[in-house]
Design a protein around this motif. Structure first.
Motif, PDB file in Angstrom:
ATOM      1  N   GLU A 125     -93.436-103.019 -42.486  1.00 22.91           N
ATOM      2  CA  GLU A 125     -91.793-102.011 -42.946  1.00 22.91           C
ATOM      3  C   GLU A 125     -91.301-103.587 -43.690  1.00 22.91           C
ATOM      4  OE1 GLU A 125     -88.720 -99.597 -41.404  1.00 22.91           O
ATOM      5  OE2 GLU A 125     -90.305 -99.512 -40.208  1.00 22.91           O
ATOM      6  N   THR A 126     -90.524-103.427 -44.998  1.00 23.66           N
ATOM      7  CA  THR A 126     -89.785-104.423 -44.962  1.00 23.66           C
ATOM      8  C   THR A 126     -88.220-104.118 -44.453  1.00 23.66           C
ATOM      9  OG1 THR A 126     -88.758-103.465 -46.855  1.00 23.66           O
ATOM     10  CG2 THR A 126     -90.645-104.468 -47.693  1.00 23.66           C
ATOM     11  N   ASP A 127     -87.441-105.126 -44.550  1.00 26.54           N
ATOM     12  CA  ASP A 127     -86.377-105.661 -43.345  1.00 26.54           C
ATOM     13  C   ASP A 127     -85.763-105.046 -44.504  1.00 26.54           C
ATOM     14  OD1 ASP A 127     -87.140-107.168 -41.978  1.00 26.54           O
ATOM     15  OD2 ASP A 127     -86.661-109.071 -43.441  1.00 26.54           O
ATOM     16  N   ALA A 128     -84.852-104.615 -45.902  1.00 27.40           N
ATOM     17  CA  ALA A 128     -84.753-103.865 -46.703  1.00 27.40           C
ATOM     18  C   ALA A 128     -85.081-102.723 -46.513  1.00 27.40           C
ATOM     19  CB  ALA A 128     -84.970-104.056 -47.711  1.00 27.40           C
ATOM     20  N   TYR A 129     -86.060-102.021 -46.090  1.00 28.02           N
ATOM     21  CA  TYR A 129     -86.262-100.397 -45.351  1.00 28.02           C
ATOM     22  C   TYR A 129     -85.680-100.027 -44.051  1.00 28.02           C
ATOM     23  CZ  TYR A 129     -89.695 -96.341 -44.509  1.00 28.02           C
ATOM     24  OH  TYR A 129     -89.761 -94.864 -44.258  1.00 28.02           O
ATOM     25  N   LEU A 130     -86.090-100.847 -42.927  1.00 27.38           N
ATOM     26  CA  LEU A 130     -85.196-101.372 -41.530  1.00 27.38           C
ATOM     27  C   LEU A 130     -83.832-100.920 -42.146  1.00 27.38           C
ATOM     28  CD1 LEU A 130     -85.254-101.434 -39.202  1.00 27.38           C
ATOM     29  CD2 LEU A 130     -85.034-103.145 -38.523  1.00 27.38           C
ATOM     30  N   ALA A 131     -83.474-101.767 -43.111  1.00 30.14           N
ATOM     31  CA  ALA A 131     -81.763-101.415 -42.754  1.00 30.14           C
ATOM     32  C   ALA A 131     -81.744-100.023 -43.521  1.00 30.14           C
ATOM     33  CB  ALA A 131     -81.554-102.315 -43.758  1.00 30.14           C
ATOM     34  N   THR A 132     -82.252 -99.431 -44.271  1.00 27.92           N
ATOM     35  CA  THR A 132     -81.322 -98.641 -45.290  1.00 27.92           C
ATOM     36  C   THR A 132     -82.551 -97.415 -44.563  1.00 27.92           C
ATOM     37  OG1 THR A 132     -82.324 -99.500 -47.070  1.00 27.92           O
ATOM     38  CG2 THR A 132     -82.007 -97.178 -47.521  1.00 27.92           C
ATOM     39  N   ARG A 133     -82.948 -96.482 -43.670  1.00 28.73           N
ATOM     40  CA  ARG A 133     -83.753 -96.001 -42.348  1.00 28.73           C
ATOM     41  C   ARG A 133     -82.657 -96.637 -41.015  1.00 28.73           C
ATOM     42  NH1 ARG A 133     -87.641 -96.628 -37.972  1.00 28.73           N
ATOM     43  NH2 ARG A 133     -87.430 -98.400 -38.818  1.00 28.73           N
ATOM     44  N   VAL A 134     -81.797 -96.918 -40.760  1.00 26.11           N
ATOM     45  CA  VAL A 134     -81.099 -97.406 -40.140  1.00 26.11           C
ATOM     46  C   VAL A 134     -79.652 -96.707 -40.788  1.00 26.11           C
ATOM     47  CG1 VAL A 134     -79.089 -98.397 -38.929  1.00 26.11           C
ATOM     48  CG2 VAL A 134     -82.196 -98.944 -38.372  1.00 26.11           C
ATOM     49  N   ASP A 187     -66.078 -88.562 -43.476  1.00 29.72           N
ATOM     50  CA  ASP A 187     -65.935 -87.713 -44.847  1.00 29.72           C
ATOM     51  C   ASP A 187     -66.742 -86.442 -44.664  1.00 29.72           C
ATOM     52  OD1 ASP A 187     -65.429 -88.888 -47.516  1.00 29.72           O
ATOM     53  OD2 ASP A 187     -67.461 -89.785 -47.742  1.00 29.72           O
ATOM     54  N   ARG A 188     -66.996 -86.318 -43.275  1.00 29.24           N
ATOM     55  CA  ARG A 188     -67.967 -84.656 -42.785  1.00 29.24           C
ATOM     56  C   ARG A 188     -67.378 -84.833 -41.210  1.00 29.24           C
ATOM     57  NH1 ARG A 188     -73.611 -85.806 -41.064  1.00 29.24           N
ATOM     58  NH2 ARG A 188     -73.456 -87.825 -40.228  1.00 29.24           N
ATOM     59  N   GLY A 189     -65.956 -85.379 -40.738  1.00 27.57           N
ATOM     60  CA  GLY A 189     -66.180 -85.361 -39.580  1.00 27.57           C
ATOM     61  C   GLY A 189     -66.772 -85.790 -38.177  1.00 27.57           C
ATOM     62  N   VAL A 190     -68.034 -86.393 -38.398  1.00 25.25           N
ATOM     63  CA  VAL A 190     -68.847 -86.767 -37.364  1.00 25.25           C
ATOM     64  C   VAL A 190     -67.872 -88.450 -36.779  1.00 25.25           C
ATOM     65  CG1 VAL A 190     -70.756 -87.376 -36.833  1.00 25.25           C
ATOM     66  CG2 VAL A 190     -70.191 -86.217 -38.863  1.00 25.25           C
ATOM     67  N   TYR A 191     -67.686 -88.598 -35.585  1.00 23.02           N
ATOM     68  CA  TYR A 191     -67.102 -89.631 -35.128  1.00 23.02           C
ATOM     69  C   TYR A 191     -67.857 -89.645 -33.305  1.00 23.02           C
ATOM     70  CZ  TYR A 191     -63.792 -88.595 -38.018  1.00 23.02           C
ATOM     71  OH  TYR A 191     -62.705 -88.129 -39.086  1.00 23.02           O
ATOM     72  N   GLU A 192     -68.462 -90.936 -33.543  1.00 24.29           N
ATOM     73  CA  GLU A 192     -70.055 -90.918 -32.337  1.00 24.29           C
ATOM     74  C   GLU A 192     -70.221 -92.177 -32.008  1.00 24.29           C
ATOM     75  OE1 GLU A 192     -71.339 -88.103 -30.560  1.00 24.29           O
ATOM     76  OE2 GLU A 192     -71.220 -87.376 -31.848  1.00 24.29           O
ATOM     77  N   GLN A 193     -70.271 -92.825 -31.168  1.00 28.39           N
ATOM     78  CA  GLN A 193     -70.983 -93.646 -30.400  1.00 28.39           C
ATOM     79  C   GLN A 193     -72.431 -93.868 -29.938  1.00 28.39           C
ATOM     80  OE1 GLN A 193     -67.851 -95.791 -27.301  1.00 28.39           O
ATOM     81  NE2 GLN A 193     -66.936 -96.203 -29.581  1.00 28.39           N
ATOM     82  N   PHE A 194     -73.152 -94.594 -29.907  1.00 32.30           N
ATOM     83  CA  PHE A 194     -74.694 -94.095 -29.489  1.00 32.30           C
ATOM     84  C   PHE A 194     -75.142 -95.897 -29.969  1.00 32.30           C
ATOM     85  CE2 PHE A 194     -74.763 -92.696 -34.699  1.00 32.30           C
ATOM     86  CZ  PHE A 194     -75.389 -93.218 -35.147  1.00 32.30           C
ATOM     87  N   THR A 195     -75.971 -95.484 -28.915  1.00 32.19           N
ATOM     88  CA  THR A 195     -77.359 -96.565 -29.340  1.00 32.19           C
ATOM     89  C   THR A 195     -78.968 -96.571 -29.823  1.00 32.19           C
ATOM     90  OG1 THR A 195     -77.024 -97.748 -27.124  1.00 32.19           O
ATOM     91  CG2 THR A 195     -78.976 -97.972 -28.186  1.00 32.19           C
ATOM     92  N   LEU A 196     -78.951 -96.859 -31.285  1.00 29.22           N
ATOM     93  CA  LEU A 196     -80.377 -96.384 -32.225  1.00 29.22           C
ATOM     94  C   LEU A 196     -80.700 -97.834 -31.529  1.00 29.22           C
ATOM     95  CD1 LEU A 196     -81.922 -94.354 -33.912  1.00 29.22           C
ATOM     96  CD2 LEU A 196     -80.615 -95.923 -35.669  1.00 29.22           C
ATOM     97  N   ARG A 197     -82.329 -97.201 -31.543  1.00 28.63           N
ATOM     98  CA  ARG A 197     -83.228 -98.339 -31.107  1.00 28.63           C
ATOM     99  C   ARG A 197     -84.418 -97.677 -32.499  1.00 28.63           C
ATOM    100  NH1 ARG A 197     -81.468 -97.202 -26.713  1.00 28.63           N
ATOM    101  NH2 ARG A 197     -81.026 -99.050 -24.527  1.00 28.63           N
ATOM    102  N   ALA A 198     -85.313 -98.715 -33.181  1.00 31.39           N
ATOM    103  CA  ALA A 198     -85.699 -98.844 -34.733  1.00 31.39           C
ATOM    104  C   ALA A 198     -86.823-100.205 -34.490  1.00 31.39           C
ATOM    105  CB  ALA A 198     -85.083 -99.476 -35.724  1.00 31.39           C
ATOM    106  N   ALA A 199     -88.199 -99.370 -34.007  1.00 27.78           N
ATOM    107  CA  ALA A 199     -89.320 -99.690 -34.158  1.00 27.78           C
ATOM    108  C   ALA A 199     -89.588-100.328 -35.514  1.00 27.78           C
ATOM    109  CB  ALA A 199     -90.481 -99.685 -33.293  1.00 27.78           C
ATOM    110  N   ARG A 200     -89.909-101.819 -35.941  1.00 27.95           N
ATOM    111  CA  ARG A 200     -90.076-102.057 -37.695  1.00 27.95           C
ATOM    112  C   ARG A 200     -91.612-102.265 -37.104  1.00 27.95           C
ATOM    113  NH1 ARG A 200     -90.223-106.791 -39.656  1.00 27.95           N
ATOM    114  NH2 ARG A 200     -90.479-107.497 -41.646  1.00 27.95           N
ATOM    115  N   HIS A 201     -92.729-102.191 -38.006  1.00 27.77           N
ATOM    116  CA  HIS A 201     -93.627-102.268 -38.539  1.00 27.77           C
ATOM    117  C   HIS A 201     -93.955-102.744 -39.238  1.00 27.77           C
ATOM    118  CE1 HIS A 201     -98.272-101.792 -39.451  1.00 27.77           C
ATOM    119  NE2 HIS A 201     -98.110-101.307 -38.126  1.00 27.77           N
ATOM    120  N   PRO A 202     -95.237-103.944 -38.829  1.00 21.81           N
ATOM    121  CA  PRO A 202     -94.967-105.501 -39.494  1.00 21.81           C
ATOM    122  C   PRO A 202     -95.267-104.952 -41.489  1.00 21.81           C
ATOM    123  CG  PRO A 202     -96.451-105.360 -37.818  1.00 21.81           C
ATOM    124  CD  PRO A 202     -96.362-104.387 -37.450  1.00 21.81           C
TER     125      PRO A 202
END
Length: 182
Positions: free
Chosen positions: A38-47, A21-36
């Motif tokens: 923060e819910t799992d659903a919030y983490l998934a939505t944030r990613v 839809d936006r013409g974005v094609y990328e490969q990358f590593t994303l590190r996400a710190a999940r604070h206690p």
């Protein structure tokens, strides 16, 4: 890299993104710190919000230690705030401030979009007519949460606002539903 909050759990995502839809094609590593807190659903939505908004200058904020910042933001090379990207159900005052601070404001939620929208009814929000709440089909975020591990392989394809997600070998899909907030 910002310091990790005390007690936070680090998650790593090896991402292959194809957003036709936006013409974005990328490969990358994303590190996400999940604070206690923060819910799992919030983490998934944030990613997912990070992937769906991916562009040069995108980053996670420092999380709960940066209470005045959104979950995800985009800055240009000069440091100017281009996009204020909230996750969940931020209050009207946060949206108002974000819309004044950034060129563009948007929200991704894992909650019932009708309840999230209802909380902003009648509230003063700067440029509310330009802000969109994005949600997913029922069960999609819960299914993604069930597939998340500490190290993750994530392939996301977006075509005509339809997401095709493979998370650690588990295929999932959902439409991205867009809801104007005013």
């Amino acid at each position: 890299m910002s310091p990790m909050a005390a007690g936070a759990t680090m998650y790593t995502f090896e991402i292959e993104l194809a957003d036709t839809d936006r013409g974005v094609y990328e490969q990358f590593t994303l590190r996400a710190a999940r604070h206690p807190s923060e819910t799992d659903a919030y983490l998934a939505t944030r990613v997912l919000a990070y992937c769906l908004e991916y562009e040069e200058g995108i980053t996670f904020s420092e999380g709960i230690s940066a209470a005045a910042a959104p979950a995800v933001l985009v800055r240009d090379l000069s440091g100017k705030l281009l996009a204020w990207i909230e996750v969940g159900a931020p209050d009207a005052a946060r949206l108002h401030a974000g819309s004044k601070a950034a060129e563009r404001t948007t929200i991704y939620t894992h909650r019932d979009h009708t309840k999230v929208l209802a909380q902003w009814a009648g509230a003063k929000i700067h440029r509310a007519e330009e802000i969109v709440l994005h949600s997913f089909e029922p069960g999609f975020i819960e299914d993604a949460v069930a597939a998340i591990e500490r190290r993750n392989a994530l392939t996301l394809t977006v075509t005509e606002r339809q997401l095709y997600l493979e998370l650690n070998g588990i295929p999932l899909s959902s439409a991205v539903q867009d809801h104007p907030i005013s």
